[in-house]
Design a protein around this motif. Structure first.
Motif, short mmCIF file in Angstrom:
data_model
loop_
_atom_site.label_atom_id
_atom_site.label_comp_id
_atom_site.label_asym_id
_atom_site.label_seq_id
_atom_site.Cartn_x
_atom_site.Cartn_y
_atom_site.Cartn_z
N ILE A 17 0.94 -1.50 0.07
CA ILE A 17 0.73 -0.32 -0.11
C ILE A 17 0.61 1.34 -0.09
CG2 ILE A 17 -0.53 0.00 2.80
CD1 ILE A 17 -2.97 0.56 -0.27
N ILE A 18 2.37 0.93 0.77
CA ILE A 18 2.79 1.94 0.55
C ILE A 18 2.99 2.85 -0.38
CG2 ILE A 18 5.14 3.78 1.89
CD1 ILE A 18 2.66 3.18 3.90
N GLY A 19 4.68 1.79 -1.58
CA GLY A 19 4.90 1.64 -2.96
C GLY A 19 3.93 2.02 -3.91
N SER A 20 2.88 1.16 -3.43
CA SER A 20 1.46 1.67 -4.81
C SER A 20 0.75 3.25 -5.11
CB SER A 20 0.00 0.81 -4.35
OG SER A 20 0.39 -0.65 -4.36
N THR A 21 0.59 3.52 -3.64
CA THR A 21 0.50 5.01 -3.44
C THR A 21 1.03 5.82 -3.00
OG1 THR A 21 0.76 5.21 -0.84
CG2 THR A 21 -1.30 4.21 -1.16
N THR A 22 2.39 5.81 -2.94
CA THR A 22 3.80 6.92 -3.55
C THR A 22 3.48 6.70 -5.44
OG1 THR A 22 4.87 5.95 -1.67
CG2 THR A 22 6.12 6.98 -3.51
N ALA A 23 3.89 4.95 -5.63
CA ALA A 23 3.60 5.60 -7.51
C ALA A 23 2.92 6.86 -8.00
CB ALA A 23 3.45 4.08 -7.74
N TYR A 24 1.35 6.26 -6.81
CA TYR A 24 0.26 6.74 -7.99
C TYR A 24 0.28 8.67 -7.76
CZ TYR A 24 -4.41 9.12 -7.48
OH TYR A 24 -5.16 9.69 -7.30
N HIS A 25 1.31 8.60 -7.22
CA HIS A 25 0.70 10.39 -6.44
C HIS A 25 2.43 10.66 -7.34
CE1 HIS A 25 -2.02 11.79 -3.93
NE2 HIS A 25 -1.53 10.79 -3.32
N LEU A 26 2.96 10.33 -8.15
CA LEU A 26 4.21 10.16 -9.06
C LEU A 26 4.07 10.33 -9.85
CD1 LEU A 26 7.24 8.49 -7.19
CD2 LEU A 26 7.25 10.76 -7.68
N ALA A 150 -9.23 -2.61 2.75
CA ALA A 150 -8.18 -2.57 2.45
C ALA A 150 -7.79 -2.89 1.00
CB ALA A 150 -7.00 -3.01 3.45
N ASN A 151 -8.42 -4.67 0.27
CA ASN A 151 -7.50 -4.91 -0.55
C ASN A 151 -8.70 -3.97 -1.69
OD1 ASN A 151 -10.32 -6.02 -0.04
ND2 ASN A 151 -10.07 -8.19 -0.98
N LYS A 152 -9.50 -3.35 -1.58
CA LYS A 152 -9.84 -2.50 -2.48
C LYS A 152 -9.18 -1.31 -2.20
CE LYS A 152 -15.17 -3.86 -2.06
NZ LYS A 152 -16.58 -3.51 -2.27
N TRP A 153 -8.68 -1.02 -1.53
CA TRP A 153 -7.48 0.47 -1.51
C TRP A 153 -6.38 0.11 -1.71
CZ3 TRP A 153 -6.60 3.78 3.93
CH2 TRP A 153 -7.61 4.57 3.75
N LEU A 154 -5.87 -0.89 -2.22
CA LEU A 154 -5.12 -1.21 -2.37
C LEU A 154 -4.55 -1.46 -4.59
CD1 LEU A 154 -1.79 -1.83 -2.55
CD2 LEU A 154 -2.29 -4.36 -2.31
N ALA A 155 -5.63 -2.03 -4.48
CA ALA A 155 -6.71 -2.33 -6.14
C ALA A 155 -6.94 -0.71 -6.92
CB ALA A 155 -7.43 -3.67 -6.49
N ALA A 156 -7.03 -0.24 -5.94
CA ALA A 156 -7.33 1.32 -6.35
C ALA A 156 -6.03 1.32 -7.27
CB ALA A 156 -8.74 1.41 -5.15
N PHE A 157 -5.47 1.92 -5.71
CA PHE A 157 -4.26 2.79 -6.00
C PHE A 157 -3.41 2.30 -7.14
CE2 PHE A 157 -4.98 5.30 -1.90
CZ PHE A 157 -5.11 6.36 -1.82
N GLN A 158 -3.41 0.71 -7.61
CA GLN A 158 -2.62 -0.03 -8.79
C GLN A 158 -3.42 0.82 -9.67
OE1 GLN A 158 -2.72 -3.79 -7.16
NE2 GLN A 158 -0.75 -2.96 -5.40
N ASP A 159 -4.98 0.32 -9.69
CA ASP A 159 -5.69 0.52 -10.97
C ASP A 159 -5.32 2.49 -11.50
OD1 ASP A 159 -7.67 0.13 -13.23
OD2 ASP A 159 -9.19 1.47 -12.01
#
Length: 389
Positions: A17-26, A150-159
């Motif tokens: 979740i940390i890597g995925s949110t960071t990458a999303y913002h970048l 939680a799994n929806k957060w992870l999938a949402a940021f990756q998507d």
């Protein structure tokens, strides 16, 4: 033939979740971003899998209130954008039990961010939250506490990351890295990748790839237990819309917490914050000491007696925690570098803050001032102390 490195603006290692949110913002800010993941997206070897986590504003340290405020605002925006629910807040919010002093410290931190709270005596708490019997505790009501899907957060940021044009490289293990000529070269099992900025969001692999870090992440395996009500008539009470998430800080230093039935139908997720020391994160956790289930059972019998401890737990899962020695996050530059950041040691408290952490870390990777002061999480606090920590 020598293959040249693939180039990106920023590389994020770790798709939790940390890597995925960071990458999303970048990526959202137009940075050509790569996520490198040693397994597959959404894997269950780390700390970011599963259906539910707790969200709450209440923290004794304001640094966390700033992060969760930002994170929650982001999630509400994302819910609108995607048309899906990502947080379930109970009708009665959440309740935290502890000493009066600790509850007042939480309330003071919340006031600084204009977040509502209320302190109750043990009797008032018993009247309002009759499922819980904590007779010698003060209680703090956090009306906005609830359950993270939680799994929806992870999938949402990756998507969203992929929709914004981000690149993902799965099954990619980073073997080595070096900083040279103002950029970072990552050597992986799928060739070399290069970027001016790199973020390591490694979870329980933090010390495997970064052995010289002045902090040793402590990894524990938790027993995640699910308990059903004694009476089937009480099953509606454990729905996440009805069941108030709760945490209790005991005088002996242990913390227990529970949340409504998101993972297992008709059963509450009820846990002890902490577990069995696990020394090699690449080795699957073997048999976990039954003590971690028995401790929860004894706690429920005494304090949450409507749950069935005779026939329960109805299910037990394993979860990996990685924490720093003082149990606060590590968000900092790798010592000696201004191009490599490390974000980790967030287990047990990181999920709800992850969109805020991701935004702040991304801002730093873009050489911007982060929206909130991150010094509370810096590595300096470990360098000053005895070297054996």
């Amino acid at each position: 033939a020598v293959m040249s490195a693939q180039n990106f603006d920023v590389i994020v290692v770790g798709a939790g979740i940390i890597g995925s949110t960071t990458a999303y913002h970048l990526q959202k800010e137009g940075k050509k971003t790569l996520i490198i993941e040693q397994f597959t997206l959404g894997h269950s070897n780390g700390s970011s899998h599963g259906k539910s986590r707790i969200t709450k504003y209440a923290h004794a340290d304001t640094a966390y209130v700033a992060l969760v405020s930002d994170a929650t605002a982001q999630i509400r925006e994302l819910e609108k954008k995607r048309g899906e629910q990502l947080i379930v807040v109970s009708e009665t919010g959440g309740v935290i039990y502890g000493t009066k002093e600790l509850m007042e410290k939480n309330a003071a931190a919340l006031r600084q961010y204009n977040k509502p709270s209320e302190i109750l005596t043990a009797q008032e708490a018993r009247n309002r939250y009759p499922l819980y019997h904590y007779d010698d505790y003060s209680a703090l009501v956090d009306p906005q506490a609830g359950v993270i899907l939680a799994n929806k957060w992870l999938a949402a940021f990756q998507d969203e990351f992929r929709r914004a044009g981000g690149t993902v490289s799965e099954h990619t293990l980073v073997k080595a890295f070096k900083e040279e000529n103002g950029s970072v070269l990552l050597n992986t099992c799928k060739g070399d990748f290069r970027a001016p900025k790199v973020v390591f969001a490694l979870g329980s692999w933090i010390n495997k790839l970064l052995p010289d870090l002045p902090v040793k992440g402590r990894t524990e395996i938790l027993s995640v237990c699910y308990w059903a009500p004694k009476n089937t008539a009480d099953i509606p009470l454990v729905a996440p819309e009805k069941y108030p998430v709760h945490l209790v800080y005991q005088p002996d230093g242990r913390c227990f917490f529970s949340m409504g039935s998101v993972d297992v139908a008709g059963a509450v997720k009820f846990m002890l914050h902490g577990g069995q020391a696990h020394y090699d994160t690449d080795v699957p956790a073997g048999d976990i000491h039954e003590r971690f289930i028995e401790d929860v059972r004894a706690h429920i019998e005494k304090h949450v007696p409507f749950l069935d401890t005779v026939n329960g737990p109805v299910n037990v899962e394993r979860c990996k925690y990685t924490m720093s020695p003082d149990e606060h996050y590590v968000i900092d530059y790798l010592p000696g570098s201004k191009n490599i950041q490390v974000a980790g040691c967030m287990s047990g408290a990181g999920f709800k803050n992850s969109p805020g952490v991701g935004r702040a870390v991304a801002q730093r990777a873009m050489d911007q001032q982060p929206f909130t002061d991150l010094s509370f999480f810096s590595l300096d606090r470990f360098k000053k102390r005895d070297s054996h920590l």
